[in-house]
Design a protein around this motif. Structure first.
Motif, mmCIF file in Angstrom:
data_model
loop_
_atom_site.group_PDB
_atom_site.id
_atom_site.type_symbol
_atom_site.label_atom_id
_atom_site.label_comp_id
_atom_site.label_asym_id
_atom_site.label_seq_id
_atom_site.Cartn_x
_atom_site.Cartn_y
_atom_site.Cartn_z
ATOM 1 N N GLN A 98 0.850 -1.188 0.000
ATOM 2 C CA GLN A 98 0.000 0.000 0.000
ATOM 3 C C GLN A 98 0.888 1.241 0.000
ATOM 4 O O GLN A 98 1.459 1.600 1.014
ATOM 5 C CB GLN A 98 -0.895 -0.008 1.244
ATOM 6 C CG GLN A 98 -1.657 -1.310 1.375
ATOM 7 C CD GLN A 98 -2.599 -1.327 2.561
ATOM 8 O OE1 GLN A 98 -2.531 -0.463 3.422
ATOM 9 N NE2 GLN A 98 -3.466 -2.299 2.585
ATOM 10 N N HIS B 289 -6.541 1.985 4.016
ATOM 11 C CA HIS B 289 -7.689 1.072 3.949
ATOM 12 C C HIS B 289 -8.608 1.378 5.130
ATOM 13 O O HIS B 289 -8.214 2.049 6.082
ATOM 14 C CB HIS B 289 -7.254 -0.402 3.964
ATOM 15 C CG HIS B 289 -6.272 -0.758 5.049
ATOM 16 N ND1 HIS B 289 -5.681 -1.988 5.151
ATOM 17 C CD2 HIS B 289 -5.758 -0.031 6.085
ATOM 18 C CE1 HIS B 289 -4.878 -2.000 6.208
ATOM 19 N NE2 HIS B 289 -4.910 -0.833 6.776
ATOM 20 N N SER C 87 -9.578 -0.801 7.165
ATOM 21 C CA SER C 87 -9.279 -1.741 8.256
ATOM 22 C C SER C 87 -8.943 -0.976 9.532
ATOM 23 O O SER C 87 -9.077 -1.501 10.642
ATOM 24 C CB SER C 87 -8.101 -2.646 7.904
ATOM 25 O OG SER C 87 -8.316 -3.289 6.683
ATOM 26 N N ARG D 230 -4.030 6.161 -1.564
ATOM 27 C CA ARG D 230 -2.748 5.499 -1.858
ATOM 28 C C ARG D 230 -1.980 6.326 -2.869
ATOM 29 O O ARG D 230 -2.569 6.882 -3.798
ATOM 30 C CB ARG D 230 -2.980 4.079 -2.376
ATOM 31 C CG ARG D 230 -3.578 3.216 -1.270
ATOM 32 C CD ARG D 230 -3.587 1.748 -1.579
ATOM 33 N NE ARG D 230 -4.462 1.092 -0.608
ATOM 34 C CZ ARG D 230 -4.810 -0.170 -0.644
ATOM 35 N NH1 ARG D 230 -4.337 -0.951 -1.600
ATOM 36 N NH2 ARG D 230 -5.605 -0.675 0.275
ATOM 37 N N GLN E 249 -13.670 2.178 0.008
ATOM 38 C CA GLN E 249 -13.740 0.774 0.413
ATOM 39 C C GLN E 249 -14.956 0.539 1.287
ATOM 40 O O GLN E 249 -15.489 1.459 1.906
ATOM 41 C CB GLN E 249 -12.505 0.401 1.239
ATOM 42 C CG GLN E 249 -11.235 0.236 0.432
ATOM 43 C CD GLN E 249 -10.124 -0.398 1.259
ATOM 44 O OE1 GLN E 249 -10.069 -0.233 2.470
ATOM 45 N NE2 GLN E 249 -9.245 -1.110 0.589
ATOM 46 N N GLU F 125 -15.329 -2.338 4.216
ATOM 47 C CA GLU F 125 -14.738 -3.507 4.855
ATOM 48 C C GLU F 125 -15.675 -4.009 5.939
ATOM 49 O O GLU F 125 -16.430 -3.235 6.536
ATOM 50 C CB GLU F 125 -13.380 -3.138 5.470
ATOM 51 C CG GLU F 125 -12.380 -2.716 4.414
ATOM 52 C CD GLU F 125 -10.947 -3.006 4.796
ATOM 53 O OE1 GLU F 125 -10.703 -3.479 5.934
ATOM 54 O OE2 GLU F 125 -10.068 -2.786 3.967
ATOM 55 N N PHE G 122 -2.797 -11.639 3.507
ATOM 56 C CA PHE G 122 -2.921 -10.332 4.162
ATOM 57 C C PHE G 122 -2.354 -10.506 5.568
ATOM 58 O O PHE G 122 -2.579 -11.548 6.194
ATOM 59 C CB PHE G 122 -4.387 -9.875 4.267
ATOM 60 C CG PHE G 122 -5.048 -9.684 2.937
ATOM 61 C CD1 PHE G 122 -4.808 -8.550 2.174
ATOM 62 C CD2 PHE G 122 -5.924 -10.648 2.445
ATOM 63 C CE1 PHE G 122 -5.416 -8.385 0.938
ATOM 64 C CE2 PHE G 122 -6.523 -10.492 1.214
ATOM 65 C CZ PHE G 122 -6.279 -9.359 0.452
ATOM 66 N N PHE H 236 -3.213 -9.294 8.327
ATOM 67 C CA PHE H 236 -4.186 -9.280 9.428
ATOM 68 C C PHE H 236 -5.163 -10.437 9.389
ATOM 69 O O PHE H 236 -6.050 -10.533 10.224
ATOM 70 C CB PHE H 236 -4.943 -7.948 9.473
ATOM 71 C CG PHE H 236 -5.085 -7.285 8.126
ATOM 72 C CD1 PHE H 236 -4.146 -6.347 7.718
ATOM 73 C CD2 PHE H 236 -6.114 -7.619 7.275
ATOM 74 C CE1 PHE H 236 -4.252 -5.740 6.479
ATOM 75 C CE2 PHE H 236 -6.215 -7.020 6.030
ATOM 76 C CZ PHE H 236 -5.284 -6.075 5.631
ATOM 77 N N THR H 237 -5.042 -11.312 8.379
ATOM 78 C CA THR H 237 -5.933 -12.488 8.330
ATOM 79 C C THR H 237 -5.118 -13.752 8.076
ATOM 80 O O THR H 237 -4.079 -13.728 7.421
ATOM 81 C CB THR H 237 -6.996 -12.322 7.215
ATOM 82 O OG1 THR H 237 -6.352 -11.879 6.025
ATOM 83 C CG2 THR H 237 -8.090 -11.358 7.621
ATOM 84 N N GLY I 153 -10.879 -9.033 -0.925
ATOM 85 C CA GLY I 153 -9.955 -9.812 -0.114
ATOM 86 C C GLY I 153 -10.626 -10.137 1.213
ATOM 87 O O GLY I 153 -11.460 -9.374 1.699
ATOM 88 N N CYS I 154 -10.248 -11.285 1.795
ATOM 89 C CA CYS I 154 -10.924 -11.677 3.044
ATOM 90 C C CYS I 154 -10.079 -12.703 3.800
ATOM 91 O O CYS I 154 -9.033 -13.141 3.319
ATOM 92 C CB CYS I 154 -12.290 -12.282 2.728
ATOM 93 S SG CYS I 154 -12.207 -13.692 1.619
ATOM 94 N N ALA J 137 -12.882 -11.176 8.408
ATOM 95 C CA ALA J 137 -12.875 -9.800 7.890
ATOM 96 C C ALA J 137 -12.833 -9.868 6.374
ATOM 97 O O ALA J 137 -12.363 -10.853 5.793
ATOM 98 C CB ALA J 137 -11.671 -9.039 8.427
ATOM 99 N N PHE J 138 -13.335 -8.836 5.743
ATOM 100 C CA PHE J 138 -13.247 -8.752 4.285
ATOM 101 C C PHE J 138 -13.184 -7.291 3.891
ATOM 102 O O PHE J 138 -13.559 -6.406 4.673
ATOM 103 C CB PHE J 138 -14.453 -9.423 3.606
ATOM 104 C CG PHE J 138 -15.778 -8.892 4.081
ATOM 105 C CD1 PHE J 138 -16.437 -9.491 5.146
ATOM 106 C CD2 PHE J 138 -16.361 -7.781 3.472
ATOM 107 C CE1 PHE J 138 -17.654 -8.988 5.600
ATOM 108 C CE2 PHE J 138 -17.587 -7.275 3.921
ATOM 109 C CZ PHE J 138 -18.230 -7.889 5.000
ATOM 110 N N GLY J 139 -12.679 -7.023 2.709
ATOM 111 C CA GLY J 139 -12.598 -5.638 2.240
ATOM 112 C C GLY J 139 -12.774 -5.587 0.741
ATOM 113 O O GLY J 139 -12.166 -6.380 0.016
HETATM 114 N N1 PHE Z 1 -7.516 -4.109 3.881
HETATM 115 C C1 PHE Z 1 -7.337 -4.923 2.697
HETATM 116 C C2 PHE Z 1 -6.953 -4.018 1.566
HETATM 117 O O1 PHE Z 1 -7.151 -2.825 1.628
HETATM 118 C C3 PHE Z 1 -8.566 -5.683 2.341
HETATM 119 C C4 PHE Z 1 -8.898 -6.740 3.362
HETATM 120 C C5 PHE Z 1 -9.700 -6.431 4.432
HETATM 121 C C6 PHE Z 1 -8.395 -8.003 3.229
HETATM 122 C C7 PHE Z 1 -9.999 -7.396 5.379
HETATM 123 C C8 PHE Z 1 -8.688 -8.990 4.157
HETATM 124 C C9 PHE Z 1 -9.499 -8.666 5.225
HETATM 125 O O2 PHE Z 1 -6.447 -4.460 0.548
#
Ligand code: PHE
Length: 341
Positions: free
Chosen positions: A153, A169, A171, A195, A209, A211, A249, A251-252, A283-284, A306-308
């Motif tokens: 990023q 993001h 997040s 970004r 986004q 999320e 990612f 964080f996951t 993404g998740c 989590a997902f985004g």
């Molecule tokens: N934060 C990630 C991004 O900006 C997306 C994401 C969110 C991926 C949560 C996994 C879980 O690319």
């Protein structure tokens, strides 16, 4: 000279307070003062009796008077129509001019759609600041300083204080919600992110986004899949297929990227899906235990997913917008096309 001044004085008051209500009154004024036998002409006629040495001064006086009389006439000329005779008036029985109405921005409409789909299954909206500190944007999300994933990023740092960034993001909002410590958590976080990328049809220095974060006891990957599958069928229709590809990612863990079957060609292959039949939409993954620990949540008791997703991307797929720049150029010809969605 003396009499010239007196004559002018006698009319000045009336001219200055002239305030006609109709074209007819204006016309009467014109004839009285500016007509061929009007007062201005008449007083000008008196010039021949003025001694030569006073002619210059008298001429100036007369010209000023003439300008005053003409100026008043011009000021009320709007009472007449083109031929100078009829009263233009105001016809209150004619239909009014319609005022052009604005519409919601397409990205806002799609964001609202995404949010309401998740609200139906119990998610609530959470928002946070666009200028974030390093902890909420990176470190707490299992991305310590010098972590290579930060390079994914390209970040705008605030130069006076490198601890502040324009969030990359949303997040960061999830971090802020976890910090509050109220469990279980079920939130959807829409917002603008930044970004440092060169602007082109496929990239911009800011985008949007949505999320999501769900933390509770016994949340599994199956819940993640089912939730996202529900979202896709609501957003793109019941025939849409999904597939998950392993990804990374910080964080996951495990992490995945989710594709949907191409909504334009139905999976046969076209330019939107680059002839693969699939388009990537988000993404998740399951929330990393380190991240739970960062917020004093016991990973042995609680799990979460989590997902985004990018709102521009969802809009692009849904409405076939192939140039990201269109969203921020404020061209009404583009924006108007979304009036009825
Ligand atoms: N934060 C990630 C991004 O900006 C997306 C994401 C969110 C991926 C949560 C996994 C879980 O690319």
């Amino acid at each position: 000279m003396q009499s010239l001044q007196e004559q002018i004085k006698a009319h000045e008051e009336e001219i200055k307070s002239f305030n006609p209500a109709s074209a007819a009154e204006l016309e009467a004024y014109r004839i009285k003062y500016l007509g061929t036998k009007g007062i201005v002409k008449e007083i000008f006629g008196g010039m021949k009796h003025v001694p030569v040495e006073q002619k210059k001064e008298a001429g100036q006086l007369l010209n000023a008077f003439k300008q005053l009389a003409e100026g008043q006439y011009e000021a009320f000329k709007h009472l007449q129509d083109g031929d100078g005779k009829k009263d233009a008036g105001l016809d209150i029985t004619l239909p009014g001019k319609p005022l052009p109405l604005g519409t919601r921005h397409p990205l806002r409409m799609v964001e609202n759609q995404i949010v309401s789909i998740f609200e139906k299954i119990g998610f609530s909206v959470a928002t946070g600041p666009e200028i974030e500190d390093d902890w909420h944007n990176f470190t707490s999300l299992n991305m310590p300083e010098h972590h290579p994933a930060r390079d994914m990023q390209d970040t705008f740092y605030v130069s006076q204080n490198p601890d502040w960034v324009l969030r990359t993001h949303t997040s960061s909002v999830q971090a802020r919600i976890m910090e509050q410590g109220n469990l279980p958590i079920r939130v959807i976080c829409p917002g603008r992110v930044y970004r440092n990328e060169t602007i082109s049809a496929r990239a911009h220095c800011f985008f949007h986004q949505c999320e999501g974060l769900y933390i509770d006891k016994n949340v599994s990957f199956a819940d993640l899949k089912q939730t996202l599958y529900y979202f896709v069928t609501e957003m793109f229709g019941a025939d849409t297929k999904v597939r998950f590809r392993p990804s990374y990612f910080p964080f996951t863990e495990p992490s995945a990227e989710m594709d949907i079957s191409c909504t334009v060609c139905g999976g046969k292959g076209c330019s939107l899906c680059k002839h693969t039949g699939w388009v990537e939409i988000l993404g998740c993954g399951m929330v990393h235990p380190n991240m739970l620990r960062n917020f004093n949540i016991d990973p042995e008791v609680y799990t979460g997913f989590a997902f985004g997703m990018g709102v521009e991307r969802i809009t692009q797929i849904k409405y076939q917008v192939n140039d990201l720049r269109l969203y921020s150029q404020n061209d009404v010809r583009f924006l108007k096309q979304f009036q009825s969605i």
